[in-house]
Design a protein around this motif. Structure first.
Motif, PDB file in Angstrom:
ATOM      1  N   LYS A 212      56.949  34.878  39.150  1.00  0.00           N
ATOM      2  CA  LYS A 212      56.941  35.545  37.843  1.00  0.00           C
ATOM      3  C   LYS A 212      56.263  34.637  36.823  1.00  0.00           C
ATOM      4  CE  LYS A 212      61.132  38.260  38.726  1.00  0.00           C
ATOM      5  NZ  LYS A 212      61.237  37.878  40.156  1.00  0.00           N
ATOM      6  N   PRO A 213      55.623  35.219  35.825  1.00  0.00           N
ATOM      7  CA  PRO A 213      54.936  34.389  34.827  1.00  0.00           C
ATOM      8  C   PRO A 213      55.896  33.453  34.113  1.00  0.00           C
ATOM      9  CG  PRO A 213      54.309  36.702  34.606  1.00  0.00           C
ATOM     10  CD  PRO A 213      55.462  36.663  35.559  1.00  0.00           C
ATOM     11  N   SER A 214      55.447  32.234  33.906  1.00  0.00           N
ATOM     12  CA  SER A 214      56.238  31.279  33.129  1.00  0.00           C
ATOM     13  C   SER A 214      56.198  31.677  31.648  1.00  0.00           C
ATOM     14  CB  SER A 214      55.669  29.877  33.300  1.00  0.00           C
ATOM     15  OG  SER A 214      54.357  29.818  32.760  1.00  0.00           O
ATOM     16  N   LYS A 215      57.071  31.054  30.853  1.00  0.00           N
ATOM     17  CA  LYS A 215      57.076  31.344  29.415  1.00  0.00           C
ATOM     18  C   LYS A 215      55.741  30.992  28.781  1.00  0.00           C
ATOM     19  CE  LYS A 215      62.058  30.936  28.620  1.00  0.00           C
ATOM     20  NZ  LYS A 215      63.145  30.209  27.899  1.00  0.00           N
ATOM     21  N   ALA A 216      55.169  29.875  29.228  1.00  0.00           N
ATOM     22  CA  ALA A 216      53.876  29.465  28.669  1.00  0.00           C
ATOM     23  C   ALA A 216      52.781  30.463  29.031  1.00  0.00           C
ATOM     24  CB  ALA A 216      53.515  28.068  29.173  1.00  0.00           C
ATOM     25  N   MET A 217      52.825  30.983  30.252  1.00  0.00           N
ATOM     26  CA  MET A 217      51.839  31.985  30.651  1.00  0.00           C
ATOM     27  C   MET A 217      52.043  33.274  29.859  1.00  0.00           C
ATOM     28  SD  MET A 217      51.020  33.623  34.429  1.00  0.00           S
ATOM     29  CE  MET A 217      50.203  32.154  35.089  1.00  0.00           C
ATOM     30  N   LEU A 218      53.272  33.680  29.672  1.00  0.00           N
ATOM     31  CA  LEU A 218      53.569  34.882  28.890  1.00  0.00           C
ATOM     32  C   LEU A 218      53.078  34.730  27.452  1.00  0.00           C
ATOM     33  CD1 LEU A 218      57.152  35.771  30.174  1.00  0.00           C
ATOM     34  CD2 LEU A 218      55.084  37.149  30.483  1.00  0.00           C
ATOM     35  N   ASN A 219      53.255  33.546  26.886  1.00  0.00           N
ATOM     36  CA  ASN A 219      52.771  33.307  25.520  1.00  0.00           C
ATOM     37  C   ASN A 219      51.255  33.445  25.458  1.00  0.00           C
ATOM     38  OD1 ASN A 219      55.318  32.825  24.492  1.00  0.00           O
ATOM     39  ND2 ASN A 219      55.209  30.608  24.807  1.00  0.00           N
ATOM     40  N   ALA A 220      50.569  32.910  26.460  1.00  0.00           N
ATOM     41  CA  ALA A 220      49.106  33.027  26.503  1.00  0.00           C
ATOM     42  C   ALA A 220      48.686  34.485  26.619  1.00  0.00           C
ATOM     43  CB  ALA A 220      48.553  32.210  27.677  1.00  0.00           C
ATOM     44  N   MET A 221      49.428  35.253  27.393  1.00  0.00           N
ATOM     45  CA  MET A 221      49.115  36.671  27.553  1.00  0.00           C
ATOM     46  C   MET A 221      49.282  37.420  26.237  1.00  0.00           C
ATOM     47  SD  MET A 221      51.029  37.225  31.228  1.00  0.00           S
ATOM     48  CE  MET A 221      50.744  39.005  31.314  1.00  0.00           C
ATOM     49  N   MET A 222      50.377  37.148  25.537  1.00  0.00           N
ATOM     50  CA  MET A 222      50.661  37.887  24.305  1.00  0.00           C
ATOM     51  C   MET A 222      49.727  37.515  23.169  1.00  0.00           C
ATOM     52  SD  MET A 222      52.983  40.080  24.987  1.00  0.00           S
ATOM     53  CE  MET A 222      52.059  40.221  26.519  1.00  0.00           C
ATOM     54  N   GLU A 223      49.099  36.361  23.275  1.00  0.00           N
ATOM     55  CA  GLU A 223      48.188  35.924  22.213  1.00  0.00           C
ATOM     56  C   GLU A 223      46.727  36.290  22.505  1.00  0.00           C
ATOM     57  OE1 GLU A 223      48.893  31.754  21.945  1.00  0.00           O
ATOM     58  OE2 GLU A 223      50.927  31.990  21.101  1.00  0.00           O
ATOM     59  N   ALA A 224      46.492  37.005  23.622  1.00  0.00           N
ATOM     60  CA  ALA A 224      45.116  37.313  24.031  1.00  0.00           C
ATOM     61  C   ALA A 224      44.426  38.273  23.075  1.00  0.00           C
ATOM     62  CB  ALA A 224      45.131  37.908  25.435  1.00  0.00           C
ATOM     63  N   SER A 225      43.145  38.054  22.884  1.00  0.00           N
ATOM     64  CA  SER A 225      42.295  39.025  22.184  1.00  0.00           C
ATOM     65  C   SER A 225      41.845  40.063  23.212  1.00  0.00           C
ATOM     66  CB  SER A 225      41.076  38.329  21.578  1.00  0.00           C
ATOM     67  OG  SER A 225      41.468  37.371  20.617  1.00  0.00           O
TER      68      SER A 225
ATOM     69  N   ASP B 268      43.758  26.759  34.183  1.00  0.00           N
ATOM     70  CA  ASP B 268      43.922  25.539  33.392  1.00  0.00           C
ATOM     71  C   ASP B 268      45.108  24.700  33.852  1.00  0.00           C
ATOM     72  OD1 ASP B 268      41.753  26.099  31.762  1.00  0.00           O
ATOM     73  OD2 ASP B 268      42.960  27.090  30.218  1.00  0.00           O
ATOM     74  N   ASN B 269      46.165  25.359  34.367  1.00  0.00           N
ATOM     75  CA  ASN B 269      47.434  24.659  34.565  1.00  0.00           C
ATOM     76  C   ASN B 269      48.000  24.663  35.982  1.00  0.00           C
ATOM     77  OD1 ASN B 269      48.426  24.026  31.591  1.00  0.00           O
ATOM     78  ND2 ASN B 269      47.599  26.102  31.556  1.00  0.00           N
ATOM     79  N   ASN B 270      47.592  25.609  36.824  1.00  0.00           N
ATOM     80  CA  ASN B 270      48.301  25.785  38.097  1.00  0.00           C
ATOM     81  C   ASN B 270      47.485  25.480  39.354  1.00  0.00           C
ATOM     82  OD1 ASN B 270      50.522  26.552  36.633  1.00  0.00           O
ATOM     83  ND2 ASN B 270      50.259  28.755  36.982  1.00  0.00           N
ATOM     84  N   LEU B 271      46.278  24.979  39.193  1.00  0.00           N
ATOM     85  CA  LEU B 271      45.452  24.725  40.374  1.00  0.00           C
ATOM     86  C   LEU B 271      45.912  23.493  41.155  1.00  0.00           C
ATOM     87  CD1 LEU B 271      41.674  25.478  39.652  1.00  0.00           C
ATOM     88  CD2 LEU B 271      43.015  26.195  41.607  1.00  0.00           C
TER      89      LEU B 271
END
Length: 339
Positions: free
Chosen positions: A12-25, A247-250
């Motif tokens: 499941k998406p982490s909180k940081a990933m969810l934040n990135a999703m919600m801030e997307a243009s 950026d973060n999970n590779l």
């Protein structure tokens, strides 16, 4: 505590990933106006040194689109008998593209350039299907997360060039192979005509795969994706998860590989295990002794809070992933040791 080791798709998406999703243009991707989708596609295309990339809802749709782009009805795809496109995509190659599969008896989902040569139907012999595409899967799912020898892939490329065949890579877990083998995306971009990579397995995104390819072959990708029902509108919310993952999970995939190897070590010593496939990445496939029922074994593990999946023929599969914590890992290792 529920420990789900059935697949790396269960994350499941982490909180940081969810934040990135919600801030997307976002914009309308069907009009190619979603800036975040465009950014993801451009980034992955550049990583592989390809001119074009396209975002898809699933790896299966990306693979099926590639098959459609490379073939015409009545033609044939050369692949391993373990291939995902043959075993786990609902017969899509025949249904969507009207093609058959010539199956190679490889080793753990991998085959040689000579086996490709031996599988090509003579183009002048109109009684057999015309061979038009070779498909490779790296890492191999049914092969236990095995990684291809890159030198062999280069040899297969030459066979395809000599026989005017397309070459597609199902790279659902290519990220794992790249980390394990210290290889680069550019290397693979130089060898394959088209490559599908998944974002929702080892990289932990909620959805999405990307197909990259050369200019000519990718010209029809938008049309085929539309035919398959894959046009998404404000897909940038999902694409943002992909950018975050890149950026973060590779590099953290190494942690999954280490845990899988530790599971392999415990299972190799277990008296209830007949055989364990060599572990290279995050998949562990093991075979139970003949007198043990795999369904009963799975049920007993579930009673201890551990979920795994059967592969048939008394074989079982464990898959490590980013939601499989160190605490969970210690519990599983202890339980499997004393089971």
């Amino acid at each position: 505590m529920i420990i789900d080791l059935r697949s790396d798709t269960v994350t499941k998406p982490s909180k940081a990933m969810l934040n990135a999703m919600m801030e997307a243009s976002v914009g309308d991707d069907v009009y190619k106006e979603d800036p975040t989708v465009n950014a993801l596609e451009e980034r992955i295309a550049e990583m592989f040194g390809k001119p074009k990339a396209m975002f898809f809802p699933s790896g299966t749709m990306a693979n099926q689109t590639a098959i459609k782009l490379h073939t015409n009805p009545g033609e044939q795809v050369i692949c391993d008998k373990y291939a995902h496109i043959y075993n786990y995509e609902g017969g899509g190659a025949s249904f969507n593209s009207g093609v058959s599969c010539k199956l190679i008896e490889g080793h753990r989902g991998m085959f040689t350039a000579q086996q490709v040569i031996d599988s090509i139907n003579p183009p002048e012999f109109y009684h057999s299907a015309l061979s038009s595409l070779v498909e490779v899967e790296n890492t191999t799912n049914k092969g236990g997360g095995a990684c291809w020898d890159f030198n062999e892939l280069q040899k297969i490329r030459k066979v395809c060039d000599d026989n005017t065949l397309g070459l597609h890579l199902d790279g659902a877990r290519l990220w794992n192979a790249l980390v394990a083998k210290k290889e680069t995306t550019e290397q693979y971009g130089n060898v394959f005509d088209t490559i599908s990579v998944c974002l929702s397995k080892g990289l932990g995104c909620p959805i999405g795969s990307v197909l990259v390819g050369d200019e000519e072959i990718m010209e029809g990708a938008m049309r085929v994706r539309k035919i398959f029902g894959g046009g998404m509108r404000q897909g940038g919310y999902l694409a943002a998860a992909g950018i975050y993952a890149l950026d973060n999970n590779l590099q953290r995939l190494e942690e999954d590989h280490t845990k899988a190897k530790e599971l392999e070590a415990v299972l190799t010593k277990a008296t209830y295990v007949k055989k364990v496939e060599p572990v290279e990445t995050n998949i562990v496939i093991f075979e139970l002794q003949n007198d043990i029922n795999s369904n009963v074994f799975i049920t007993k593990l579930e009673s201890k809070g551990i979920h795994i999946v059967g592969m048939g023929e008394n074989k079982l599969r464990l898959v490590t992933h980013l939601d499989y914590t160190n605490k969970m890992h210690t519990y599983v290792l202890d339980l499997l040791s004393d089971f």
